[in-house]
Write a protein that holds these residues in place. Structure first.
Motif, PDB file in Angstrom:
ATOM      1  N   LEU A   1       0.833  -1.192   0.000  1.00 56.77           N
ATOM      2  CA  LEU A   1       0.000   0.000   0.000  1.00 56.77           C
ATOM      3  C   LEU A   1       0.872   1.248   0.000  1.00 56.77           C
ATOM      4  O   LEU A   1       1.959   1.255   0.579  1.00 56.77           O
ATOM      5  CB  LEU A   1      -0.887   0.020   1.247  1.00 56.77           C
ATOM      6  N   PRO A   2       0.400   2.331  -0.643  1.00 54.92           N
ATOM      7  CA  PRO A   2       1.125   3.600  -0.551  1.00 54.92           C
ATOM      8  C   PRO A   2       1.286   4.016   0.901  1.00 54.92           C
ATOM      9  O   PRO A   2       0.427   3.739   1.747  1.00 54.92           O
ATOM     10  CB  PRO A   2       0.217   4.574  -1.319  1.00 54.92           C
TER      11      PRO A   2
ATOM     12  N   ILE B   1      -1.544   5.719   2.786  1.00 54.53           N
ATOM     13  CA  ILE B   1      -2.668   4.839   3.090  1.00 54.53           C
ATOM     14  C   ILE B   1      -2.328   3.967   4.297  1.00 54.53           C
ATOM     15  O   ILE B   1      -3.158   3.736   5.180  1.00 54.53           O
ATOM     16  CB  ILE B   1      -3.019   3.963   1.876  1.00 54.53           C
TER      17      ILE B   1
ATOM     18  N   SER C   1      -2.236   7.672  -4.998  1.00 49.89           N
ATOM     19  CA  SER C   1      -2.373   6.222  -4.879  1.00 49.89           C
ATOM     20  C   SER C   1      -2.674   5.598  -6.235  1.00 49.89           C
ATOM     21  O   SER C   1      -2.133   4.546  -6.583  1.00 49.89           O
ATOM     22  CB  SER C   1      -3.491   5.873  -3.891  1.00 49.89           C
TER      23      SER C   1
ATOM     24  N   GLU D   1      -0.394   2.873  -8.178  1.00 51.05           N
ATOM     25  CA  GLU D   1      -0.981   1.564  -8.462  1.00 51.05           C
ATOM     26  C   GLU D   1      -1.204   1.342  -9.958  1.00 51.05           C
ATOM     27  O   GLU D   1      -1.897   0.400 -10.354  1.00 51.05           O
ATOM     28  CB  GLU D   1      -2.316   1.433  -7.726  1.00 51.05           C
TER      29      GLU D   1
END
Length: 293
Positions: free
Chosen positions: A14-15, A18, A157, A161
């Motif tokens: 996950l970033p 986040i 994000s 992604e």
């Protein structure tokens, strides 16, 4: 749009922002599957996020911009402006990762990783769904955990992604799609002017057409994919996934179809080599016309 399921995909993390939001969002008891109804989402101990005095409802400016767009008085530019300072929710789910090695060399249960939910657009591009409210997120994906972030962070994000689209409130009465240039500008926190309204893009196109005497005019217009529809079928002039820009070439009388096609291909080649154009235009369609006699 369909939810992405790819068990063979490499593990992604996950970033960071986040992860930080999740770490501050409360204990695992507040994860997906637990009802948020009746909970106080403001102040310290907030189970969802750190947005003080936030009751989890939709951002008023975003909703006003979407309402104006649906009424035919607003624009995609105004929706983007409203999103630049708005809080939204992203959907996070637990997915099984690699098996952990337990004591004595025996394989233990698989570890659970947290992952952003992504979806696939009809054109094959990946998109990150975001939501104006917790209720809309959980109506769309009951197992997902809502994490509140500023919309520019959600755009970051999406970029990390490899998502080229942000999809606002999928499954709701009106779903708004922010295309790649808008996503990138939102992530950079700078203004976005849709390519069909952008004078700088018009200038680049004009420069690319120099030297073709058979070409009498070039017009920029919204592509067929800019428009969208509400759930009940109302046409909305914005919020679509593309094509974004329609270039309308008007050729002089007597220009043969093969000449028009050759000129069009040459102009496309010039534009494709211009990084400013390719970054600012999400998707392109062409229309060829003859000048009136």
């Amino acid at each position: 749009m369909s939810t992405e399921h790819n068990e063979s995909a490499p593990k992604r993390h996950l970033p960071g922002h986040i992860v930080a939001a999740l770490a501050q969002a409360g204990s695992p008891a507040d994860s997906a599957g637990q009802s948020w109804d009746g909970r106080d989402l403001s102040g310290e101990g907030n189970p969802l996020h750190n947005f003080d005095k936030d009751d989890g409802s939709a951002d008023a400016k975003v909703m006003a911009a979407l309402t104006e767009l649906q009424a035919g008085r607003g624009s995609e530019l105004e929706v983007h402006k409203a999103m630049s300072s708005a809080r939204v929710f992203v959907a996070v789910v637990a997915q099984l990762g690699e098996e952990a090695m337990g004591d004595h060399g025996f394989a233990a249960d698989k570890e659970a990783d947290m992952a952003l939910v992504k979806i696939k657009a009809p054109d094959g591009r990946m998109a990150l769904p975001i939501f104006t409210t917790v209720e809309r997120l959980q109506a769309w994906h009951k197992e997902a955990r809502p994490v509140a972030v500023f919309a520019p962070r959600a755009a970051l994000s999406a970029v990390s992604e490899d998502c080229q689209l942000l999809v606002l409130d999928p499954g709701s009465e009106f779903t708004f799609v922010l295309r790649r240039p808008g996503v990138w500008n939102l992530a950079k926190q700078i203004e976005w002017i849709p390519s069909y309204q952008n004078q700088q893009i018009a200038n680049l196109v004009q420069n690319a057409t120099e030297g073709f005497t058979q070409l009498q005019a070039v017009k920029l217009a919204p592509g067929r994919g800019v428009g969208s529809r509400t759930k009940d079928g109302q046409v909305v002039l914005g919020g679509g996934s593309g094509p974004e820009l329609n270039l309308q070439f008007v050729f002089a009388q007597g220009t043969s179809p093969s000449q028009a096609q050759e000129i069009t291909s040459a102009i496309q080649g010039r534009l494709s080599q211009n990084s400013e154009f390719t970054e600012a235009v999400d998707s392109l369609e062409l229309s060829l016309h003859s000048a009136p006699s």
